[in-house]
Scaffold this motif. Structure first.
Motif, PDB file in Angstrom:
ATOM      1  N   ILE A   1       0.841  -1.192   0.000  1.00 56.06           N
ATOM      2  CA  ILE A   1       0.000   0.000   0.000  1.00 56.06           C
ATOM      3  C   ILE A   1       0.882   1.249   0.000  1.00 56.06           C
ATOM      4  CG2 ILE A   1      -1.722   1.317   1.301  1.00 56.06           C
ATOM      5  CD1 ILE A   1      -2.683  -1.337   2.485  1.00 56.06           C
ATOM      6  N   VAL A   2       0.541   2.195  -0.860  1.00 60.31           N
ATOM      7  CA  VAL A   2       1.240   3.477  -0.927  1.00 60.31           C
ATOM      8  C   VAL A   2       0.301   4.574  -0.425  1.00 60.31           C
ATOM      9  CG1 VAL A   2       2.315   5.184  -2.434  1.00 60.31           C
ATOM     10  CG2 VAL A   2       2.708   2.746  -2.832  1.00 60.31           C
ATOM     11  N   VAL A   3       0.783   5.375   0.520  1.00 63.43           N
ATOM     12  CA  VAL A   3      -0.005   6.450   1.130  1.00 63.43           C
ATOM     13  C   VAL A   3       0.589   7.795   0.709  1.00 63.43           C
ATOM     14  CG1 VAL A   3      -0.663   7.537   3.310  1.00 63.43           C
ATOM     15  CG2 VAL A   3      -0.698   5.041   3.100  1.00 63.43           C
ATOM     16  N   MET A   4      -0.187   8.613  -0.005  1.00 59.71           N
ATOM     17  CA  MET A   4       0.299   9.913  -0.468  1.00 59.71           C
ATOM     18  C   MET A   4      -0.559  11.024   0.132  1.00 59.71           C
ATOM     19  SD  MET A   4       1.664  12.439  -1.958  1.00 59.71           S
ATOM     20  CE  MET A   4       0.244  13.308  -2.622  1.00 59.71           C
ATOM     21  N   PRO A   5      -0.056  11.729   1.158  1.00 56.17           N
ATOM     22  CA  PRO A   5      -0.816  12.830   1.768  1.00 56.17           C
ATOM     23  C   PRO A   5      -0.608  14.134   1.009  1.00 56.17           C
ATOM     24  CG  PRO A   5       1.222  12.485   2.972  1.00 56.17           C
ATOM     25  CD  PRO A   5       1.213  11.475   1.858  1.00 56.17           C
ATOM     26  N   TYR A   6      -1.671  14.885   0.793  1.00 49.01           N
ATOM     27  CA  TYR A   6      -1.545  16.185   0.144  1.00 49.01           C
ATOM     28  C   TYR A   6      -1.320  17.319   1.141  1.00 49.01           C
ATOM     29  CZ  TYR A   6      -2.112  14.638  -4.591  1.00 49.01           C
ATOM     30  OH  TYR A   6      -1.878  14.052  -5.811  1.00 49.01           O
ATOM     31  N   GLN A   7      -1.478  17.032   2.418  1.00 53.17           N
ATOM     32  CA  GLN A   7      -1.064  17.951   3.474  1.00 53.17           C
ATOM     33  C   GLN A   7      -0.595  17.113   4.654  1.00 53.17           C
ATOM     34  OE1 GLN A   7      -4.946  20.340   3.141  1.00 53.17           O
ATOM     35  NE2 GLN A   7      -3.605  21.733   4.270  1.00 53.17           N
ATOM     36  N   THR A   8       0.454  17.565   5.309  1.00 55.41           N
ATOM     37  CA  THR A   8       0.890  16.922   6.552  1.00 55.41           C
ATOM     38  C   THR A   8       0.938  17.929   7.700  1.00 55.41           C
ATOM     39  OG1 THR A   8       3.221  17.202   5.906  1.00 55.41           O
ATOM     40  CG2 THR A   8       2.177  15.077   5.416  1.00 55.41           C
TER      41      THR A   8
ATOM     42  N   LEU B   1      -6.250  15.683   2.557  1.00 51.41           N
ATOM     43  CA  LEU B   1      -6.563  14.612   1.616  1.00 51.41           C
ATOM     44  C   LEU B   1      -5.410  13.620   1.549  1.00 51.41           C
ATOM     45  CD1 LEU B   1      -8.296  13.348  -0.662  1.00 51.41           C
ATOM     46  CD2 LEU B   1      -7.059  14.865  -2.258  1.00 51.41           C
ATOM     47  N   ILE B   2      -5.747  12.331   1.630  1.00 49.91           N
ATOM     48  CA  ILE B   2      -4.769  11.261   1.471  1.00 49.91           C
ATOM     49  C   ILE B   2      -5.252  10.335   0.362  1.00 49.91           C
ATOM     50  CG2 ILE B   2      -3.664   9.268   2.542  1.00 49.91           C
ATOM     51  CD1 ILE B   2      -3.783  10.699   5.189  1.00 49.91           C
ATOM     52  N   VAL B   3      -4.364  10.043  -0.594  1.00 47.33           N
ATOM     53  CA  VAL B   3      -4.687   9.135  -1.691  1.00 47.33           C
ATOM     54  C   VAL B   3      -4.001   7.800  -1.433  1.00 47.33           C
ATOM     55  CG1 VAL B   3      -4.501   8.720  -4.171  1.00 47.33           C
ATOM     56  CG2 VAL B   3      -4.961  11.032  -3.327  1.00 47.33           C
TER      57      VAL B   3
ATOM     58  N   PHE C   1     -14.373   9.565   4.390  1.00 45.86           N
ATOM     59  CA  PHE C   1     -14.131   9.259   2.985  1.00 45.86           C
ATOM     60  C   PHE C   1     -14.315  10.502   2.128  1.00 45.86           C
ATOM     61  CE2 PHE C   1     -15.078   4.777   4.198  1.00 45.86           C
ATOM     62  CZ  PHE C   1     -13.885   4.231   3.761  1.00 45.86           C
ATOM     63  N   ALA C   2     -13.397  10.695   1.190  1.00 50.89           N
ATOM     64  CA  ALA C   2     -13.512  11.810   0.261  1.00 50.89           C
ATOM     65  C   ALA C   2     -14.500  11.499  -0.858  1.00 50.89           C
ATOM     66  CB  ALA C   2     -12.148  12.145  -0.334  1.00 50.89           C
ATOM     67  N   ASP C   3     -14.658  10.217  -1.145  1.00 50.29           N
ATOM     68  CA  ASP C   3     -15.576   9.761  -2.182  1.00 50.29           C
ATOM     69  C   ASP C   3     -16.661   8.926  -1.529  1.00 50.29           C
ATOM     70  OD1 ASP C   3     -16.917   8.744  -4.304  1.00 50.29           O
ATOM     71  OD2 ASP C   3     -15.189   7.811  -5.276  1.00 50.29           O
ATOM     72  N   GLN C   4     -17.874   9.394  -1.557  1.00 49.96           N
ATOM     73  CA  GLN C   4     -18.946   8.693  -0.854  1.00 49.96           C
ATOM     74  C   GLN C   4     -19.228   7.315  -1.434  1.00 49.96           C
ATOM     75  OE1 GLN C   4     -20.232   9.684   1.998  1.00 49.96           O
ATOM     76  NE2 GLN C   4     -18.804  11.389   1.891  1.00 49.96           N
ATOM     77  N   LYS C   5     -18.764   7.046  -2.656  1.00 49.62           N
ATOM     78  CA  LYS C   5     -18.945   5.720  -3.225  1.00 49.62           C
ATOM     79  C   LYS C   5     -18.128   4.674  -2.482  1.00 49.62           C
ATOM     80  CE  LYS C   5     -19.829   7.422  -7.908  1.00 49.62           C
ATOM     81  NZ  LYS C   5     -19.349   7.426  -9.320  1.00 49.62           N
ATOM     82  N   SER C   6     -17.127   5.126  -1.727  1.00 49.12           N
ATOM     83  CA  SER C   6     -16.256   4.194  -1.019  1.00 49.12           C
ATOM     84  C   SER C   6     -16.989   3.497   0.110  1.00 49.12           C
ATOM     85  CB  SER C   6     -15.033   4.935  -0.459  1.00 49.12           C
ATOM     86  OG  SER C   6     -14.329   5.566  -1.491  1.00 49.12           O
ATOM     87  N   SER C   7     -17.958   4.164   0.701  1.00 46.89           N
ATOM     88  CA  SER C   7     -18.656   3.597   1.848  1.00 46.89           C
ATOM     89  C   SER C   7     -19.923   4.387   2.108  1.00 46.89           C
ATOM     90  CB  SER C   7     -17.750   3.643   3.091  1.00 46.89           C
ATOM     91  OG  SER C   7     -18.462   3.295   4.261  1.00 46.89           O
TER      92      SER C   7
ATOM     93  N   LYS D   1      -7.423   3.102  -6.535  1.00 48.14           N
ATOM     94  CA  LYS D   1      -7.245   4.229  -5.619  1.00 48.14           C
ATOM     95  C   LYS D   1      -8.397   4.345  -4.630  1.00 48.14           C
ATOM     96  CE  LYS D   1      -4.236   7.170  -8.411  1.00 48.14           C
ATOM     97  NZ  LYS D   1      -4.006   8.539  -8.945  1.00 48.14           N
ATOM     98  N   LEU D   2      -8.090   4.953  -3.502  1.00 46.09           N
ATOM     99  CA  LEU D   2      -9.082   5.247  -2.471  1.00 46.09           C
ATOM    100  C   LEU D   2      -8.696   6.584  -1.841  1.00 46.09           C
ATOM    101  CD1 LEU D   2     -11.466   4.445  -0.593  1.00 46.09           C
ATOM    102  CD2 LEU D   2      -9.793   3.242   0.829  1.00 46.09           C
ATOM    103  N   ASN D   3      -9.624   7.532  -1.811  1.00 42.10           N
ATOM    104  CA  ASN D   3      -9.344   8.857  -1.269  1.00 42.10           C
ATOM    105  C   ASN D   3     -10.025   9.024   0.084  1.00 42.10           C
ATOM    106  OD1 ASN D   3      -8.013   9.439  -3.664  1.00 42.10           O
ATOM    107  ND2 ASN D   3      -9.773  10.457  -4.573  1.00 42.10           N
ATOM    108  N   VAL D   4      -9.281   9.536   1.040  1.00 41.44           N
ATOM    109  CA  VAL D   4      -9.815   9.703   2.390  1.00 41.44           C
ATOM    110  C   VAL D   4      -9.305  11.022   2.967  1.00 41.44           C
ATOM    111  CG1 VAL D   4      -7.900   8.461   3.470  1.00 41.44           C
ATOM    112  CG2 VAL D   4     -10.107   8.569   4.649  1.00 41.44           C
ATOM    113  N   TYR D   5     -10.101  11.633   3.827  1.00 37.07           N
ATOM    114  CA  TYR D   5      -9.679  12.833   4.540  1.00 37.07           C
ATOM    115  C   TYR D   5      -9.321  12.477   5.979  1.00 37.07           C
ATOM    116  CZ  TYR D   5     -11.708  15.888   0.930  1.00 37.07           C
ATOM    117  OH  TYR D   5     -12.009  16.540  -0.234  1.00 37.07           O
ATOM    118  N   VAL D   6      -8.267  13.121   6.486  1.00 36.66           N
ATOM    119  CA  VAL D   6      -8.029  13.180   7.923  1.00 36.66           C
ATOM    120  C   VAL D   6      -8.553  14.530   8.393  1.00 36.66           C
ATOM    121  CG1 VAL D   6      -6.295  13.312   9.743  1.00 36.66           C
ATOM    122  CG2 VAL D   6      -6.036  11.641   7.908  1.00 36.66           C
TER     123      VAL D   6
END
Length: 465
Positions: free
Chosen positions: A34-41, A52-54, A84-90, A107-112
């Motif tokens: 699994i690769v975790v790419m955060p757009y903000q830390t 946002l984390i991809v 979840f950033a994409d409501q289709k995920s859950s 891919k799966l997009n999620v917010y912290v």
């Protein structure tokens, strides 16, 4: 991001993935990691800020698995929650400490989402038979900015007469101490500085540690990357007809967004004395270089400092203190070499929101500088499009020079962006440690290879001289 000691292992394995992802042509079915790419830390602790984390996956060869549909278990610790950033995920759209979702087209997009307490947030993504991915996010309270000075800025108006095609080769003295020699493509042994210059490079970057010879330092008992080694390298660089960037780490060992340890000699100093030590040390180094006729042509005050420096005093949540430390270093550089440009080096190649957060807060505190330096390693810093957009926006927004201060993979593509994306503020690039790490310019016997051959065309294309 992790410390560069560990990066040497990870990026070698992942380099194929980066290239494949950029070209969007790999589509396999055997995901292993699994690769975790955060757009903000770094986000504000206001109970509503989101990072946002991809999430994506790669196979055993490091290729992106673009048709993966694995189930991924997500968790977060600290005062934060997941959404979840994409409501289709859950169906679950309520912030929670743990979530389970499925990859869609790999891919799966999620917010912290932040809480209201400042803390270190640890994010983790797990999947059956997959190597776990993780990252860290800091939640902060910027506070009211207090300017570091009320007088006219001492940096910020530098003009560069040439573009920069540079290489960080700080490992060179260690390699030569082991007996390594370097050969050009014709098999002739030469000083590696000459080889690099002959292939279009005009700048060298050198990292400097305070006392790396300490037991817990970068180079116990040997002291590589200390001031004497740096002085010797500076002489060689100037003798080769090249310029150099000096990279102050303000530590005895690696400094990066996950580690900014004070030098051992500074461990117990109070804030005022610590700030004075930054000034005194920086000025002494600059004066010693000047005395031997090798003033740096560019200086970065701190290394990848988007999470701060000299922890805990100068952590990103202590923005006033951090600004004071940076300004002390800048004042010391200018006290010895008034015309030397100053770089602020942050990681954040493709993370525009966080880059803006850092630069905004330094400018609010009147920290003067000339260049924004970005690291770009795709696993942590986004896509090539992210890098291009970020560089263009930063140049337009702040009217500062912008450059890629560290990279390794995707050499031609990264340089095309580094030399053009920021318009007339595009300064160029420094490749990180190309002598013996991933995608080295030389094989194990020191002979030049195809990676080095990329650069004459880059130098010609962008008129580097």
């Amino acid at each position: 991001m992790i410390m560069k000691k560990l990066v040497l292992i990870g990026i070698l394995f992942l380099s194929t993935f980066f290239l494949a992802s950029a070209q969007n042509k790999i589509d396999t079915s055997a995901a292993t990691e699994i690769v975790v790419m955060p757009y903000q830390t770094t986000i504000i602790a206001d109970g509503k800020a989101k990072a946002l984390i991809v999430i994506s996956v790669i196979d055993k060869q490091g290729n992106a698995v673009t048709n993966a549909s694995n189930t991924i278990e997500l968790s977060v610790s600290g005062d934060a929650a997941l959404l979840f950033a994409d409501q289709k995920s859950s169906r679950n759209s309520t912030p929670a400490k743990t979530l389970t979702g499925k990859l869609s087209q790999g891919k799966l997009n999620v917010y912290v989402q932040s809480g209201r307490d400042t803390s270190l947030i640890k994010f983790q993504a797990k999947g059956e038979k997959l190597i776990t991915g993780s990252t860290e996010i800091r939640t902060v309270q910027p506070g009211i900015p207090h300017p570091v000075t009320t007088v006219a800025p001492i940096a910020g108006n530098a003009k560069f007469g040439q573009k920069i095609l540079g290489a960080d080769i700080s490992f060179l003295p260690q390699l030569e101490a082991r007996g390594m020699k370097f050969y050009n493509e014709n098999g002739k042994q030469e000083d590696v500085l000459k080889i690099l210059k002959d292939h279009g490079f005009n700048y060298i970057r050198l990292r400097l540690f305070d006392h790396p010879e300490n037991a817990k330092g970068y180079s116990p008992n040997k002291g590589f990357c200390d001031l004497p080694h740096t002085l010797a390298m500076a002489k060689r660089i100037k003798a080769a007809g090249m310029k150099f960037l000096l990279d102050f780490h303000y530590s005895d060992t690696w400094a990066d967004p996950q580690r900014q340890d004070k030098p051992i000699a500074w461990q117990n100093l109070n804030f005022t004395t610590l700030k004075d030590s930054v000034f005194t040390y920086t000025k002494s180094v600059m004066q010693t270089l000047k005395d031997q006729g090798t003033e740096p042509d560019l200086v970065q005050v701190g290394n990848e400092i988007n999470h701060g420096m000299l922890w805990p005093d100068g952590e990103i949540n202590n923005l006033d203190s951090l600004a004071q430390f940076i300004f002390s270093g800048i004042k010391a550089v200018k006290a010895v070499s008034p015309s030397t440009p100053i770089m602020l080096h942050i990681a954040l190649g493709g993370q525009n929101l966080e880059a803006r957060f850092f630069i905004d807060n330094m400018l609010k505190r009147k920290v003067p500088f000339d260049v924004i330096g970005l690291s770009y390693y795709p696993k942590w810093h986004g896509t090539l499009s992210d890098l291009k957009m970020n560089m263009a926006d930063l140049a337009k927004r702040y009217h500062k020079y912008v450059m890629v201060a560290e990279y390794s993979q995707l050499k031609e593509a990264v340089n095309d962006i580094a030399f053009t994306a920021a318009g007339d503020k595009a300064l160029g690039s420094f490749i990180w440690e190309p002598l013996n790490t991933w995608e080295s310019f030389f094989d194990r016997n020191g002979k030049a290879n195809s990676f080095l051959q990329v650069y004459p065309a880059i130098a010609k294309k962008y008129n580097v001289h």
